[in-house]
Design a protein around this motif. Structure first.
Motif, PDB file in Angstrom:
ATOM      1  N   VAL A   7       0.846  -1.202   0.000  1.00 53.76           N
ATOM      2  CA  VAL A   7       0.000   0.000   0.000  1.00 53.76           C
ATOM      3  C   VAL A   7       0.877   1.247   0.000  1.00 53.76           C
ATOM      4  O   VAL A   7       0.617   2.200  -0.726  1.00 53.76           O
ATOM      5  CB  VAL A   7      -0.965  -0.008   1.201  1.00 53.76           C
ATOM      6  CG1 VAL A   7      -1.717   1.310   1.310  1.00 53.76           C
ATOM      7  CG2 VAL A   7      -1.937  -1.179   1.089  1.00 53.76           C
ATOM      8  N   ARG A   8       1.919   1.241   0.800  1.00 50.35           N
ATOM      9  CA  ARG A   8       2.822   2.395   0.895  1.00 50.35           C
ATOM     10  C   ARG A   8       3.424   2.739  -0.463  1.00 50.35           C
ATOM     11  O   ARG A   8       3.452   3.910  -0.860  1.00 50.35           O
ATOM     12  CB  ARG A   8       3.931   2.099   1.905  1.00 50.35           C
ATOM     13  CG  ARG A   8       4.964   3.207   2.029  1.00 50.35           C
ATOM     14  CD  ARG A   8       6.036   2.860   3.051  1.00 50.35           C
ATOM     15  NE  ARG A   8       5.469   2.961   4.396  1.00 50.35           N
ATOM     16  CZ  ARG A   8       5.449   1.961   5.271  1.00 50.35           C
ATOM     17  NH1 ARG A   8       5.962   0.772   4.973  1.00 50.35           N
ATOM     18  NH2 ARG A   8       4.923   2.145   6.464  1.00 50.35           N
ATOM     19  N   ARG A   9       3.904   1.730  -1.186  1.00 48.63           N
ATOM     20  CA  ARG A   9       4.511   1.983  -2.502  1.00 48.63           C
ATOM     21  C   ARG A   9       3.536   2.699  -3.426  1.00 48.63           C
ATOM     22  O   ARG A   9       3.898   3.661  -4.100  1.00 48.63           O
ATOM     23  CB  ARG A   9       4.968   0.675  -3.146  1.00 48.63           C
ATOM     24  CG  ARG A   9       6.386   0.279  -2.822  1.00 48.63           C
ATOM     25  CD  ARG A   9       6.870  -0.893  -3.669  1.00 48.63           C
ATOM     26  NE  ARG A   9       6.127  -2.115  -3.416  1.00 48.63           N
ATOM     27  CZ  ARG A   9       6.348  -2.926  -2.373  1.00 48.63           C
ATOM     28  NH1 ARG A   9       7.279  -2.625  -1.496  1.00 48.63           N
ATOM     29  NH2 ARG A   9       5.642  -4.026  -2.225  1.00 48.63           N
ATOM     30  N   SER A  13       3.231   7.088  -4.275  1.00 46.61           N
ATOM     31  CA  SER A  13       3.444   7.468  -5.675  1.00 46.61           C
ATOM     32  C   SER A  13       2.360   8.428  -6.162  1.00 46.61           C
ATOM     33  O   SER A  13       2.478   8.994  -7.251  1.00 46.61           O
ATOM     34  CB  SER A  13       3.472   6.222  -6.574  1.00 46.61           C
ATOM     35  OG  SER A  13       2.152   5.705  -6.765  1.00 46.61           O
ATOM     36  N   LEU A  14       1.325   8.630  -5.357  1.00 49.16           N
ATOM     37  CA  LEU A  14       0.201   9.484  -5.749  1.00 49.16           C
ATOM     38  C   LEU A  14       0.452  10.930  -5.315  1.00 49.16           C
ATOM     39  O   LEU A  14       0.878  11.167  -4.181  1.00 49.16           O
ATOM     40  CB  LEU A  14      -1.094   8.965  -5.134  1.00 49.16           C
ATOM     41  CG  LEU A  14      -1.469   7.545  -5.555  1.00 49.16           C
ATOM     42  CD1 LEU A  14      -2.651   7.037  -4.741  1.00 49.16           C
ATOM     43  CD2 LEU A  14      -1.757   7.481  -7.047  1.00 49.16           C
ATOM     44  N   PRO A  15       0.194  11.883  -6.205  1.00 48.78           N
ATOM     45  CA  PRO A  15       0.431  13.285  -5.875  1.00 48.78           C
ATOM     46  C   PRO A  15      -0.267  13.707  -4.587  1.00 48.78           C
ATOM     47  O   PRO A  15      -1.394  13.290  -4.305  1.00 48.78           O
ATOM     48  CB  PRO A  15      -0.166  14.036  -7.077  1.00 48.78           C
ATOM     49  CG  PRO A  15      -0.064  13.065  -8.207  1.00 48.78           C
ATOM     50  CD  PRO A  15      -0.297  11.713  -7.577  1.00 48.78           C
ATOM     51  N   ARG A  16       0.436  14.524  -3.823  1.00 42.42           N
ATOM     52  CA  ARG A  16      -0.045  15.156  -2.594  1.00 42.42           C
ATOM     53  C   ARG A  16      -0.178  14.212  -1.402  1.00 42.42           C
ATOM     54  O   ARG A  16      -0.581  14.628  -0.325  1.00 42.42           O
ATOM     55  CB  ARG A  16      -1.365  15.891  -2.827  1.00 42.42           C
ATOM     56  CG  ARG A  16      -1.251  16.958  -3.907  1.00 42.42           C
ATOM     57  CD  ARG A  16      -2.501  17.768  -4.001  1.00 42.42           C
ATOM     58  NE  ARG A  16      -2.385  18.747  -5.098  1.00 42.42           N
ATOM     59  CZ  ARG A  16      -3.253  19.700  -5.310  1.00 42.42           C
ATOM     60  NH1 ARG A  16      -4.289  19.845  -4.515  1.00 42.42           N
ATOM     61  NH2 ARG A  16      -3.093  20.527  -6.317  1.00 42.42           N
ATOM     62  N   ARG A  91      -4.975  -2.003  -5.432  1.00 41.46           N
ATOM     63  CA  ARG A  91      -4.699  -0.853  -6.302  1.00 41.46           C
ATOM     64  C   ARG A  91      -5.985  -0.096  -6.627  1.00 41.46           C
ATOM     65  O   ARG A  91      -6.035   1.127  -6.539  1.00 41.46           O
ATOM     66  CB  ARG A  91      -4.000  -1.335  -7.575  1.00 41.46           C
ATOM     67  CG  ARG A  91      -3.689  -0.236  -8.556  1.00 41.46           C
ATOM     68  CD  ARG A  91      -2.910  -0.781  -9.763  1.00 41.46           C
ATOM     69  NE  ARG A  91      -2.785   0.211 -10.799  1.00 41.46           N
ATOM     70  CZ  ARG A  91      -1.980   1.260 -10.756  1.00 41.46           C
ATOM     71  NH1 ARG A  91      -1.195   1.444  -9.705  1.00 41.46           N
ATOM     72  NH2 ARG A  91      -1.940   2.122 -11.745  1.00 41.46           N
ATOM     73  N   GLU A  92      -7.024  -0.818  -6.971  1.00 40.66           N
ATOM     74  CA  GLU A  92      -8.296  -0.175  -7.300  1.00 40.66           C
ATOM     75  C   GLU A  92      -8.877   0.566  -6.091  1.00 40.66           C
ATOM     76  O   GLU A  92      -9.338   1.707  -6.215  1.00 40.66           O
ATOM     77  CB  GLU A  92      -9.289  -1.223  -7.799  1.00 40.66           C
ATOM     78  CG  GLU A  92     -10.601  -0.628  -8.239  1.00 40.66           C
ATOM     79  CD  GLU A  92     -11.543  -1.658  -8.821  1.00 40.66           C
ATOM     80  OE1 GLU A  92     -12.756  -1.388  -8.770  1.00 40.66           O
ATOM     81  OE2 GLU A  92     -11.099  -2.704  -9.313  1.00 40.66           O
ATOM     82  N   LEU A  93      -8.840  -0.065  -4.922  1.00 39.37           N
ATOM     83  CA  LEU A  93      -9.376   0.568  -3.714  1.00 39.37           C
ATOM     84  C   LEU A  93      -8.593   1.827  -3.344  1.00 39.37           C
ATOM     85  O   LEU A  93      -9.178   2.858  -3.012  1.00 39.37           O
ATOM     86  CB  LEU A  93      -9.359  -0.414  -2.538  1.00 39.37           C
ATOM     87  CG  LEU A  93     -10.232  -1.655  -2.680  1.00 39.37           C
ATOM     88  CD1 LEU A  93     -10.002  -2.596  -1.498  1.00 39.37           C
ATOM     89  CD2 LEU A  93     -11.693  -1.296  -2.824  1.00 39.37           C
ATOM     90  N   VAL A  94      -7.263   1.739  -3.411  1.00 38.94           N
ATOM     91  CA  VAL A  94      -6.414   2.876  -3.057  1.00 38.94           C
ATOM     92  C   VAL A  94      -6.629   4.028  -4.031  1.00 38.94           C
ATOM     93  O   VAL A  94      -6.799   5.184  -3.622  1.00 38.94           O
ATOM     94  CB  VAL A  94      -4.926   2.468  -2.989  1.00 38.94           C
ATOM     95  CG1 VAL A  94      -4.019   3.690  -2.905  1.00 38.94           C
ATOM     96  CG2 VAL A  94      -4.691   1.540  -1.805  1.00 38.94           C
TER      97      VAL A  94
END
Length: 118
Positions: A7-9, A13-16, A91-94
């Motif tokens: 999850v951390r990786r 990687s997502l902005p903000r 990935r979809e949930l995050v």
């Protein structure tokens, strides 16, 4: 099984997105808005999710998805057992949770317009 490192990786990687440790719990947030939070033993991941869709999600897979803890019921929130999902489901949930807390423009720029999930 999904781990906090998986999850951390993705989240970082997502902005903000920022990671925080609050009362021994790993959380990911945009500004002050938390969109992912692990329980203390990292076996359950809470994530931003529309309240109006919560009951249907839980009913669709009650061994996988859990309602929020009572203090969090008023929020757009649901929980998932990390042992019950794979990395693609995570990935979809995050991504969907992150999209709920960033401006649409930021999500569109990062995800290429269409986004993922819903």
């Amino acid at each position: 099984m999904v781990t906090v490192d998986d999850v951390r990786r993705l989240a970082l990687s997502l902005p903000r997105t920022e990671e925080a440790l609050v009362r021994d719990r790993v959380k990911f947030r945009v500004g002050r808005i938390v969109y992912l939070a692990f329980n203390r033993d990292e076996s359950v991941l809470g994530f931003a999710f529309p309240k109006e869709e919560r009951a249907a999600l839980i009913a669709s897979a009650p061994d996988t998805f859990l309602p929020p803890d009572p203090p969090d019921e008023r929020f757009n929130w649901v929980q998932v057992r990390t042992a019950a999902i794979d990395t693609e489901e995570m990935r979809e949930l995050v991504l969907d949770a992150w999209r709920m807390v960033v401006p649409r423009r930021v999500a569109d720029e990062h995800l290429g317009g269409g986004g993922a999930g819903r």
